[in-house]
Every structure is written in C-alpha cells, then in structure tokens.
Motif scaffolding. Sequence first.
Motif, PDB file in Angstrom:
ATOM      1  N   TYR A   1       0.832  -1.199   0.000  1.00 13.37           N
ATOM      2  CA  TYR A   1       0.000   0.000   0.000  1.00 13.37           C
ATOM      3  C   TYR A   1       0.874   1.259   0.000  1.00 13.37           C
ATOM      4  CZ  TYR A   1      -4.425  -2.432   0.870  1.00 13.37           C
ATOM      5  OH  TYR A   1      -5.551  -3.203   0.759  1.00 13.37           O
ATOM      6  N   GLN A   2       1.942   1.223   0.784  1.00 18.48           N
ATOM      7  CA  GLN A   2       2.833   2.389   0.839  1.00 18.48           C
ATOM      8  C   GLN A   2       3.418   2.676  -0.536  1.00 18.48           C
ATOM      9  OE1 GLN A   2       5.817   1.968   3.913  1.00 18.48           O
ATOM     10  NE2 GLN A   2       4.318   1.250   5.413  1.00 18.48           N
ATOM     11  N   ARG A   3       3.882   1.626  -1.224  1.00 16.41           N
ATOM     12  CA  ARG A   3       4.471   1.810  -2.569  1.00 16.41           C
ATOM     13  C   ARG A   3       3.429   2.373  -3.529  1.00 16.41           C
ATOM     14  NH1 ARG A   3       6.575  -3.330  -1.517  1.00 16.41           N
ATOM     15  NH2 ARG A   3       4.986  -4.287  -2.836  1.00 16.41           N
ATOM     16  N   THR A   4       2.228   1.819  -3.457  1.00 16.19           N
ATOM     17  CA  THR A   4       1.174   2.255  -4.374  1.00 16.19           C
ATOM     18  C   THR A   4       0.806   3.712  -4.132  1.00 16.19           C
ATOM     19  OG1 THR A   4       0.308  -0.002  -4.457  1.00 16.19           O
ATOM     20  CG2 THR A   4      -1.162   1.754  -5.186  1.00 16.19           C
ATOM     21  N   LEU A   5       0.650   4.086  -2.874  1.00 15.85           N
ATOM     22  CA  LEU A   5       0.297   5.474  -2.566  1.00 15.85           C
ATOM     23  C   LEU A   5       1.392   6.441  -3.007  1.00 15.85           C
ATOM     24  CD1 LEU A   5      -1.357   5.037   0.961  1.00 15.85           C
ATOM     25  CD2 LEU A   5      -2.489   5.745  -1.152  1.00 15.85           C
ATOM     26  N   ARG A   6       2.648   6.034  -2.837  1.00 14.79           N
ATOM     27  CA  ARG A   6       3.745   6.904  -3.287  1.00 14.79           C
ATOM     28  C   ARG A   6       3.675   7.131  -4.794  1.00 14.79           C
ATOM     29  NH1 ARG A   6       7.143   4.158   0.485  1.00 14.79           N
ATOM     30  NH2 ARG A   6       7.843   2.736  -1.148  1.00 14.79           N
ATOM     31  N   LYS A   7       3.403   6.077  -5.556  1.00 12.56           N
ATOM     32  CA  LYS A   7       3.327   6.204  -7.011  1.00 12.56           C
ATOM     33  C   LYS A   7       2.153   7.089  -7.416  1.00 12.56           C
ATOM     34  CE  LYS A   7       4.165   2.748  -9.746  1.00 12.56           C
ATOM     35  NZ  LYS A   7       4.149   1.414 -10.394  1.00 12.56           N
ATOM     36  N   LEU A   8       1.028   6.921  -6.742  1.00 14.33           N
ATOM     37  CA  LEU A   8      -0.162   7.704  -7.108  1.00 14.33           C
ATOM     38  C   LEU A   8       0.030   9.173  -6.738  1.00 14.33           C
ATOM     39  CD1 LEU A   8      -2.957   5.183  -6.039  1.00 14.33           C
ATOM     40  CD2 LEU A   8      -2.081   5.625  -8.340  1.00 14.33           C
ATOM     41  N   ARG A   9       0.621   9.440  -5.589  1.00 13.80           N
ATOM     42  CA  ARG A   9       0.895  10.837  -5.216  1.00 13.80           C
ATOM     43  C   ARG A   9       1.850  11.465  -6.219  1.00 13.80           C
ATOM     44  NH1 ARG A   9       0.058  12.899  -0.113  1.00 13.80           N
ATOM     45  NH2 ARG A   9       0.959  14.756  -1.072  1.00 13.80           N
ATOM     46  N   PHE A  10       2.848  10.699  -6.651  1.00 14.34           N
ATOM     47  CA  PHE A  10       3.785  11.193  -7.662  1.00 14.34           C
ATOM     48  C   PHE A  10       3.034  11.533  -8.953  1.00 14.34           C
ATOM     49  CE2 PHE A  10       6.264   9.966 -11.467  1.00 14.34           C
ATOM     50  CZ  PHE A  10       7.225  10.969 -11.433  1.00 14.34           C
ATOM     51  N   ALA A  11       2.113  10.666  -9.347  1.00 12.36           N
ATOM     52  CA  ALA A  11       1.356  10.892 -10.581  1.00 12.36           C
ATOM     53  C   ALA A  11       0.548  12.186 -10.489  1.00 12.36           C
ATOM     54  CB  ALA A  11       0.432   9.706 -10.851  1.00 12.36           C
ATOM     55  N   VAL A  12      -0.096  12.394  -9.357  1.00 12.13           N
ATOM     56  CA  VAL A  12      -0.929  13.593  -9.192  1.00 12.13           C
ATOM     57  C   VAL A  12      -0.063  14.843  -9.058  1.00 12.13           C
ATOM     58  CG1 VAL A  12      -2.588  14.746  -7.669  1.00 12.13           C
ATOM     59  CG2 VAL A  12      -2.849  12.311  -8.197  1.00 12.13           C
ATOM     60  N   ASP A  13       0.952  14.756  -8.218  1.00 14.15           N
ATOM     61  CA  ASP A  13       1.787  15.943  -7.974  1.00 14.15           C
ATOM     62  C   ASP A  13       2.605  16.336  -9.203  1.00 14.15           C
ATOM     63  OD1 ASP A  13       0.794  16.145  -5.433  1.00 14.15           O
ATOM     64  OD2 ASP A  13       2.454  15.077  -4.482  1.00 14.15           O
ATOM     65  N   SER A  14       2.788  15.394 -10.119  1.00 11.64           N
ATOM     66  CA  SER A  14       3.514  15.692 -11.352  1.00 11.64           C
ATOM     67  C   SER A  14       2.566  15.961 -12.515  1.00 11.64           C
ATOM     68  CB  SER A  14       4.435  14.516 -11.711  1.00 11.64           C
ATOM     69  OG  SER A  14       5.320  14.213 -10.658  1.00 11.64           O
ATOM     70  N   ASN A  15       1.255  15.995 -12.213  1.00 12.39           N
ATOM     71  CA  ASN A  15       0.242  16.204 -13.257  1.00 12.39           C
ATOM     72  C   ASN A  15       0.419  15.238 -14.420  1.00 12.39           C
ATOM     73  OD1 ASN A  15      -1.340  18.365 -12.165  1.00 12.39           O
ATOM     74  ND2 ASN A  15       0.352  19.765 -12.582  1.00 12.39           N
ATOM     75  N   LYS A  16       0.554  13.951 -14.081  1.00 12.23           N
ATOM     76  CA  LYS A  16       0.736  12.948 -15.132  1.00 12.23           C
ATOM     77  C   LYS A  16      -0.544  12.710 -15.928  1.00 12.23           C
ATOM     78  CE  LYS A  16       5.039  11.873 -14.213  1.00 12.23           C
ATOM     79  NZ  LYS A  16       6.131  12.201 -15.166  1.00 12.23           N
ATOM     80  N   GLY A  17      -1.676  13.029 -15.365  1.00 15.31           N
ATOM     81  CA  GLY A  17      -2.938  12.869 -16.082  1.00 15.31           C
ATOM     82  C   GLY A  17      -3.704  11.632 -15.668  1.00 15.31           C
ATOM     83  N   LEU A  18      -3.269  10.463 -16.117  1.00 18.54           N
ATOM     84  CA  LEU A  18      -4.049   9.240 -15.875  1.00 18.54           C
ATOM     85  C   LEU A  18      -3.215   8.169 -15.182  1.00 18.54           C
ATOM     86  CD1 LEU A  18      -6.642   7.580 -16.290  1.00 18.54           C
ATOM     87  CD2 LEU A  18      -5.782   6.938 -18.553  1.00 18.54           C
ATOM     88  N   GLY A  19      -3.768   7.652 -14.091  1.00 22.46           N
ATOM     89  CA  GLY A  19      -3.168   6.515 -13.390  1.00 22.46           C
ATOM     90  C   GLY A  19      -4.225   5.462 -13.134  1.00 22.46           C
ATOM     91  N   ILE A  20      -3.817   4.200 -13.027  1.00 25.56           N
ATOM     92  CA  ILE A  20      -4.787   3.132 -12.758  1.00 25.56           C
ATOM     93  C   ILE A  20      -4.252   2.218 -11.664  1.00 25.56           C
ATOM     94  CG2 ILE A  20      -5.625   3.199 -15.131  1.00 25.56           C
ATOM     95  CD1 ILE A  20      -4.284   0.474 -15.575  1.00 25.56           C
ATOM     96  N   VAL A  21      -5.183   1.673 -10.881  1.00 23.48           N
ATOM     97  CA  VAL A  21      -4.878   0.667  -9.867  1.00 23.48           C
ATOM     98  C   VAL A  21      -5.803  -0.507 -10.132  1.00 23.48           C
ATOM     99  CG1 VAL A  21      -4.805   0.118  -7.405  1.00 23.48           C
ATOM    100  CG2 VAL A  21      -4.288   2.451  -8.182  1.00 23.48           C
ATOM    101  N   VAL A  22      -5.241  -1.667 -10.398  1.00 22.70           N
ATOM    102  CA  VAL A  22      -6.055  -2.851 -10.668  1.00 22.70           C
ATOM    103  C   VAL A  22      -5.735  -3.927  -9.638  1.00 22.70           C
ATOM    104  CG1 VAL A  22      -6.285  -2.409 -13.141  1.00 22.70           C
ATOM    105  CG2 VAL A  22      -4.356  -3.757 -12.314  1.00 22.70           C
ATOM    106  N   GLY A  23      -6.716  -4.756  -9.365  1.00 18.39           N
ATOM    107  CA  GLY A  23      -6.523  -5.850  -8.428  1.00 18.39           C
ATOM    108  C   GLY A  23      -7.783  -6.670  -8.305  1.00 18.39           C
ATOM    109  N   PRO A  24      -7.664  -7.927  -7.835  1.00 15.50           N
ATOM    110  CA  PRO A  24      -8.829  -8.796  -7.683  1.00 15.50           C
ATOM    111  C   PRO A  24      -9.811  -8.278  -6.632  1.00 15.50           C
ATOM    112  CG  PRO A  24      -6.775 -10.046  -7.564  1.00 15.50           C
ATOM    113  CD  PRO A  24      -6.412  -8.596  -7.461  1.00 15.50           C
ATOM    114  N   ILE A  25     -10.980  -8.880  -6.596  1.00 11.27           N
ATOM    115  CA  ILE A  25     -12.013  -8.537  -5.613  1.00 11.27           C
ATOM    116  C   ILE A  25     -11.467  -8.697  -4.193  1.00 11.27           C
ATOM    117  CG2 ILE A  25     -14.229  -9.269  -4.654  1.00 11.27           C
ATOM    118  CD1 ILE A  25     -15.016 -10.179  -7.451  1.00 11.27           C
ATOM    119  N   GLY A  26     -11.754  -7.702  -3.361  1.00 10.32           N
ATOM    120  CA  GLY A  26     -11.444  -7.831  -1.944  1.00 10.32           C
ATOM    121  C   GLY A  26     -10.017  -7.508  -1.561  1.00 10.32           C
ATOM    122  N   ASN A  27      -9.201  -6.999  -2.501  1.00  7.37           N
ATOM    123  CA  ASN A  27      -7.797  -6.761  -2.193  1.00  7.37           C
ATOM    124  C   ASN A  27      -7.501  -5.353  -1.708  1.00  7.37           C
ATOM    125  OD1 ASN A  27      -7.104  -9.360  -2.809  1.00  7.37           O
ATOM    126  ND2 ASN A  27      -5.384  -8.815  -4.110  1.00  7.37           N
ATOM    127  N   GLY A  28      -8.535  -4.568  -1.442  1.00  6.15           N
ATOM    128  CA  GLY A  28      -8.307  -3.294  -0.779  1.00  6.15           C
ATOM    129  C   GLY A  28      -8.261  -2.078  -1.678  1.00  6.15           C
TER     130      GLY A  28
END
Length: 301
Positions: A29-56
């Motif tokens: 979760y920490q790694r994922t949040l860091r990547k997403l914050r980087f995407a937003v703070d750098s105005n990357k535009g589009l990011g995606i998070v995929v995962g199976p049902i129930g994985n948070g």
Amino acid sequence: MSYLDHFHLAHEPFSNAPDARFYFDSAQYQRTLRKLRFAVDSNKGLGIVVGPIGNGKTTLARRLLDQFPPNLYQSSLLIMVHSGVTPEWILTRIASQMGVDQPQGDRLAVLRQLYDRLLEIDAEGRRAVILIDEAQMLETRALMEEFRGLLNLEIPGKKLLNIIFFGLPELEENLRLDPPLAQRVAVRCSLSSLTAGDTAAYIDHRLRVAGAAGKRLFAADAIQAVHHFSGGVPRLINTLCDNCLFESFSVGLDHVNESIALSVAESLGLNEHPGEQYLPEDLDDGLEHIESMLDRLEFKS
C-alpha cells in the motif's frame, strides 16, 4: 454478552465496513500510494490501480483521498455503482465535484464551465484530481472517449485534471476500447493478495486497534489456516476472523484455535474438501477461486 465483551474489545475488529482507524499500512500500500501521489503531484494525467475482488482497492482510494488537503487539492472520489452511466452523467458529475456551480445541460457548455473552473483551481496553486472506484463498470467506448477528452483539458506544459481509476483487472480491457486513452496511462499499479506474514500482521493490527493490545486471541496455527482459506484477500480474512471470534466466544474459549478456524472455513464454504488436511504453503488458489468464494459470501450476507 457479545464477543466484544467476552474478549474485552472496544470495537469490532474485523468488520468489512470502511473505517480509517483499521487501515493497514502494508509495504504494498505504501508503494502504491507513493506512485499515485507522484502521478498527481507531477500532473501525469491518468493513473490506474487494478486488483482482484477484496484486495483493498476501495480502502486505498479512500486513503489516497484523505491525503489531499483542500488547500492544495480539489479532489473527489466517485464510485461507479452500475454500468449504465452515460458520458453526459460522468461529465456533469465531475464538473459538480470540481466545484462548478449548476452545470448546464448542454455538453459543450459543461465542458466550458469545467475548463474555466480548472483554470481557477490552477490559479489558486492547487491540483485537481478525480478518483474513480469500481471503474471496471465503465464499459463503453463512448465513456472512454469522454475521459480522453477530459485529459485534453490543459494549458501549455500542464494538464489541468488528474484521473485515477481503481478497478478489477478487466478495467484494462475497457481502456483498450479507446487505444489513445490506453496509451495515456502514465502510472499503473497492481494490487496482490497479502503474504502469510502480512496476513499475520494484518490480523494483529486490527486486533490492537480494537483494543486487544497484549492479548493473543489467535493461535499461530489458526492464523495459518485463515491465510490459507482466505488466500490473503483482506475481505475474506475479515469474514473468517469475525466468525472465528464469534465461534470461540460461543463455546467459551478465550482464543481462536486451529480447530475453530477450520470449522469456520468449512461452514463458510471456503473449504472445498471438508476433512482434507490443508497445506498452509499452498497459497496460490488462483483469482477465479477467490472471486468464487467472495461471490458466495456476498450472496449470503
């Protein structure tokens, strides 16, 4: 007396209802949040998070939203509850969430309103971000084209709107309905199930938050069984552990043992071969099996 009283717990430790107090800050979760914050703070535009049902994914989306203070971000979380939404509905909803006062009925007029509002947000020194949960429900090419159009709202050298999709793996198939949109994915994150070690830490964390600090309510072999039958899926871990505590309380035990965990797994239909000895190291039950288990549990609730 409830099992909370029996185990001297202040809160229900394994509810599947969203509750920020029980957020488990795993390394993934920490790694994922860091990547997403980087995407937003750098105005990357589009990011995606995929995962199976129930994985948070939903838990992570809410956690990310909480990290956007209003003085620095105009942020919002939209949850897709069915696949029948239209591009017009999406556009109007996003405009409203970004602070457009009374979005107009005409599509081009709403786009103009949204663009002007995004310019205001940028002038305020803030970033605009929309989080879309259950994004696999965006199933049409027209919807994908609408999001591509939203990503085109920019000024020289800067995108004005960031979008993060959270969804099941089929989300990536939907993105390919509009290849130019699929090519614009700047950050991609994939969530996997918890490891055996993470499952033990997850159970301990939730029990401590619930008030069980210093008390060992699950035996080690019971935790192994919970991990095996849940496949490391947090939602299934919660369901199993909640039932294990109730069953232990019902028979007057002061902790959950392996026998209780096996019995609960069987009663929930998670043990496909009752009586067969499980192998704790055989952790890869496969996505299809996990989703089938979740479907059965959700149908029961």
